[in-house]
Write a protein that holds these residues in place. Sequence first.
Motif, mmCIF file in Angstrom:
data_model
loop_
_atom_site.group_PDB
_atom_site.id
_atom_site.type_symbol
_atom_site.label_atom_id
_atom_site.label_comp_id
_atom_site.label_asym_id
_atom_site.label_seq_id
_atom_site.Cartn_x
_atom_site.Cartn_y
_atom_site.Cartn_z
ATOM 1 N N GLY A 12 -29.916 66.127 74.502
ATOM 2 C CA GLY A 12 -28.934 67.370 74.053
ATOM 3 C C GLY A 12 -28.076 67.965 75.221
ATOM 4 O O GLY A 12 -27.818 67.358 76.247
ATOM 5 N N GLN A 13 -27.876 69.330 75.138
ATOM 6 C CA GLN A 13 -27.459 69.989 75.843
ATOM 7 C C GLN A 13 -25.956 69.563 76.437
ATOM 8 O O GLN A 13 -25.741 69.618 77.602
ATOM 9 N N ASP A 14 -25.144 69.048 75.342
ATOM 10 C CA ASP A 14 -24.133 68.597 75.553
ATOM 11 C C ASP A 14 -22.906 69.269 76.398
ATOM 12 O O ASP A 14 -22.428 69.213 77.109
ATOM 13 N N ASP A 15 -23.086 70.878 76.143
ATOM 14 C CA ASP A 15 -21.969 71.691 76.501
ATOM 15 C C ASP A 15 -22.508 71.859 78.056
ATOM 16 O O ASP A 15 -21.468 72.001 78.990
ATOM 17 N N LEU A 16 -23.784 71.735 78.247
ATOM 18 C CA LEU A 16 -24.188 72.269 79.810
ATOM 19 C C LEU A 16 -23.654 70.769 80.290
ATOM 20 O O LEU A 16 -23.214 70.909 81.559
ATOM 21 N N ARG A 17 -24.170 69.808 79.987
ATOM 22 C CA ARG A 17 -23.673 68.719 80.971
ATOM 23 C C ARG A 17 -22.109 68.350 81.021
ATOM 24 O O ARG A 17 -21.800 68.095 81.949
ATOM 25 N N LEU A 18 -21.394 68.680 79.817
ATOM 26 C CA LEU A 18 -19.874 68.561 79.875
ATOM 27 C C LEU A 18 -19.455 69.391 81.136
ATOM 28 O O LEU A 18 -18.549 69.292 81.933
ATOM 29 N N ALA A 19 -20.125 70.935 80.971
ATOM 30 C CA ALA A 19 -19.487 71.977 82.061
ATOM 31 C C ALA A 19 -19.590 71.503 83.490
ATOM 32 O O ALA A 19 -18.926 71.737 84.244
ATOM 33 N N LEU A 20 -20.816 70.882 83.713
ATOM 34 C CA LEU A 20 -21.155 70.344 85.202
ATOM 35 C C LEU A 20 -20.327 69.176 85.487
ATOM 36 O O LEU A 20 -19.686 69.274 86.512
ATOM 37 N N LEU A 21 -19.888 68.271 84.556
ATOM 38 C CA LEU A 21 -19.334 67.240 84.905
ATOM 39 C C LEU A 21 -17.743 67.502 85.151
ATOM 40 O O LEU A 21 -17.103 66.842 85.905
ATOM 41 N N LEU A 22 -17.315 68.600 84.214
ATOM 42 C CA LEU A 22 -15.827 68.871 84.682
ATOM 43 C C LEU A 22 -15.826 69.661 85.847
ATOM 44 O O LEU A 22 -14.511 69.311 86.576
ATOM 45 N N ASN A 23 -16.802 70.259 86.467
ATOM 46 C CA ASN A 23 -16.529 70.839 87.800
ATOM 47 C C ASN A 23 -16.735 69.728 88.680
ATOM 48 O O ASN A 23 -16.240 69.910 89.726
ATOM 49 N N ALA A 24 -17.528 68.761 88.657
ATOM 50 C CA ALA A 24 -17.834 67.511 89.539
ATOM 51 C C ALA A 24 -16.235 66.670 89.447
ATOM 52 O O ALA A 24 -15.864 66.312 90.664
ATOM 53 N N VAL A 25 -15.543 66.749 88.544
ATOM 54 C CA VAL A 25 -14.129 66.178 88.317
ATOM 55 C C VAL A 25 -13.268 67.158 89.089
ATOM 56 O O VAL A 25 -12.437 66.705 89.531
ATOM 57 N N SER A 26 -13.264 68.320 88.771
ATOM 58 C CA SER A 26 -12.261 69.474 89.401
ATOM 59 C C SER A 26 -13.169 70.624 89.890
ATOM 60 O O SER A 26 -13.452 71.542 89.097
ATOM 61 N N PRO A 27 -13.642 70.758 91.060
ATOM 62 C CA PRO A 27 -14.075 71.938 91.505
ATOM 63 C C PRO A 27 -13.216 73.175 91.433
ATOM 64 O O PRO A 27 -14.025 74.260 91.244
ATOM 65 N N ALA A 28 -11.944 73.032 91.542
ATOM 66 C CA ALA A 28 -10.977 74.017 91.206
ATOM 67 C C ALA A 28 -11.486 74.789 89.922
ATOM 68 O O ALA A 28 -11.118 76.091 89.741
ATOM 69 N N VAL A 29 -12.196 74.324 89.015
ATOM 70 C CA VAL A 29 -12.439 75.068 87.645
ATOM 71 C C VAL A 29 -13.189 76.247 88.105
ATOM 72 O O VAL A 29 -12.967 77.436 87.349
ATOM 73 N N GLY A 30 -14.014 76.319 89.054
ATOM 74 C CA GLY A 30 -14.774 77.645 89.291
ATOM 75 C C GLY A 30 -16.166 77.862 89.227
ATOM 76 O O GLY A 30 -16.755 78.932 89.095
ATOM 77 N N GLY A 31 -16.741 76.435 88.873
ATOM 78 C CA GLY A 31 -18.389 76.737 88.830
ATOM 79 C C GLY A 31 -18.899 76.983 87.320
ATOM 80 O O GLY A 31 -17.994 77.208 86.516
ATOM 81 N N VAL A 32 -20.022 76.776 87.241
ATOM 82 C CA VAL A 32 -20.702 77.089 86.037
ATOM 83 C C VAL A 32 -21.851 77.962 86.029
ATOM 84 O O VAL A 32 -22.790 78.074 86.863
ATOM 85 N N LEU A 33 -21.811 79.028 84.924
ATOM 86 C CA LEU A 33 -22.921 79.994 84.869
ATOM 87 C C LEU A 33 -23.757 79.405 83.511
ATOM 88 O O LEU A 33 -23.074 79.380 82.402
ATOM 89 N N VAL A 34 -24.876 79.274 83.811
ATOM 90 C CA VAL A 34 -25.723 78.664 82.488
ATOM 91 C C VAL A 34 -26.814 79.603 82.093
ATOM 92 O O VAL A 34 -27.649 80.010 82.903
#
Length: 665
Positions: A12-34
């Motif tokens: 599960g936790q699709d949103d969490l995994r997606l947010a982490l992967l998007l930052n791995a693709v583009s660190p300019a996104v600015g990180g993730v707060l979980v």
Amino acid sequence: MTTPFPFTAVVGQDDLRLALLLNAVSPAVGGVLVRGEKGTAKSTAVRALSGLLPEVAAVPGCRFSCDPGAPDPGCPDGPHEPGAGTARPARMVELPVGASEDRLVGALDIERALAEGVKAFEPGLLADAHRGILYVDEVNLLHDHLVDLLLDAAAMGASYVEREGVSVRHAARFLLVGTMNPEEGELRPQLLDRFGLTVEVAASREPDQRVEVVRRRLAYDADPDGFAARWAHEETAVRARIVTARELLPQVRLGDPALRQIAATCAAFEVDGMRADIVMARTATALAAWAGRTEVLAEDVRQAALLALPHRRRRNPFDAPGLDEDKLDETLREFGDQGQSDDDPDPDGPGGGGGQPPAEGPQGGDDAGSAAPEAGDGGEPQPAGAGAGEQSAVRAAEPFRTKVLSVPGIGTGAAGRRSRARTEHGRTTGARRPRGALTKLHLAATVQAAAPHQRARGRRGPGLVVRRDDLRQANRLGRESNLVLFVVDASGSMAARQRMGAVKGAVLSLLLDAYQRRDKVGLVTFRGSAGEVVLPPTSSVDAAAARLGSLPTGGRTPLAAGLLRAHEVLRVERLRDPARRALVVVVTDGRATGGPEPVAAAGRAARLFAAEGVASVVVDCESGPVRLGLAGQLAGELGGTAVTLDELRADSIAGLVKDVQRRVA
């Protein structure tokens, strides 16, 4: 070293995994707060992400992980000549809650800097995390000044250390991930805004999915290497997809229709500033690259809004996070390109889970992220077995800005904004010999201590000869946070609806003030025959507000029992956190009718606080033309001061802080 749990094996936790992967693709996104309750795989997912990041090439021997293809010209270990480097895995660096500023940004050897004029710099965690992941567990418990330094470095891609005229700068570009449990306190809205994306996580309520979580965890615990091997194919696939998305990212086109949707969405939800627009644009672009497209579609903008906007709409600690998805869809339709539709999303796109086989049942968090009722919602059913005079909870009056209540004297507690204290940050008031490592140099006092010994030390040149015993630590006076313990009368004498609403409004106002000053809060109530700890001391003022909102009233007034319960709470908290000083706020009309000899018992309980020097304020809730002045008598027994509800307002109680200090001292 134990093999980490595979990222693709997280259930599960699709949103969490997606947010982490998007930052791995583009660190300019600015990180993730979980954000989420304990035991929801927050830390597991973050730690597993490092295994998916591609290897990085670094200059051999460089402590700052310079890229050999484009070395940092200002690297303290440089200059480096471009050339071949050494490949190594991307690092994941953890910042502990109790870390010092020197541990985070690095430290200069002040003694060598003064005596030899060299920049002897010991890198900190920001240097270690360069080109990797910096993970902060319980980021809401980190000192505010450390969070500011951390987020500044993440935004600028560089860390600066300035000490007494000596400065060092080095590159610090990393994927920033913070996790927190909202029950332990919130981040300030200004700090929330600095995180690119936020995700709310919760444990699934679906039995089949919970079974799968347990099954995988037990299998991993029994054989970590074997379990990781079974997921190696999925891990390799996601790792390759990250590399492909990174290569595709520069080719992704963010057209005018998508830009208009982004701007309209941010305007519709009234987010402050322009950071939300920029983060949404970067996130939508990363989503398109992750889905293998070169064009940003409406579905990318929608998903970007769900990840980038909820935490930016939170303006005070009692606002529930979240986004009205119907309003979002309406805005996207109104400003969207007629040729795009988000009715048929790409099954291999952002929701595909990064190569993980879909888990059965609904995803975790679908029904667990609803906001708690606001303080004072009212309408709570009457408790079973309620006695005569029992009333349900009433709505709190509108909160207002209160005058500052502070603890007298000078403390040494955690940094905050309430009472005076000796802190690492603040106004310099003097100097002393350092005890342990030197952190804040008092330059003038150090020079003054070293100057008389220059001839004896054989000084021959312009440099100052400084030894360890010459160094002086700066004494700094700043502000600390306190424990604000509310002791609230919920008895029948307070039960009139209009009156209790005003009382709850006053306590809510004081809770807002405690949030802004970074205090811990606790809530004790008394009614019927006993005092009750409704909320043990916590940093979560919104939890206190929720408990206050559902507080029923009625019954007799066991004032002594309430004070004794509060005294016990303070005793236990003093053992846990001896440096944090307490401010007790008693909200009552002063009547005591519960228990044997209620008035005398209340006086004896109050004198316990006075004997221990506990700072206290009594908020006098007595109303009507005839007033007995019992709250004032209670304040005298406590060694504190009494104020009325009207006097509590910021614009009407001039000199209250001085009165509190004079009465308690």
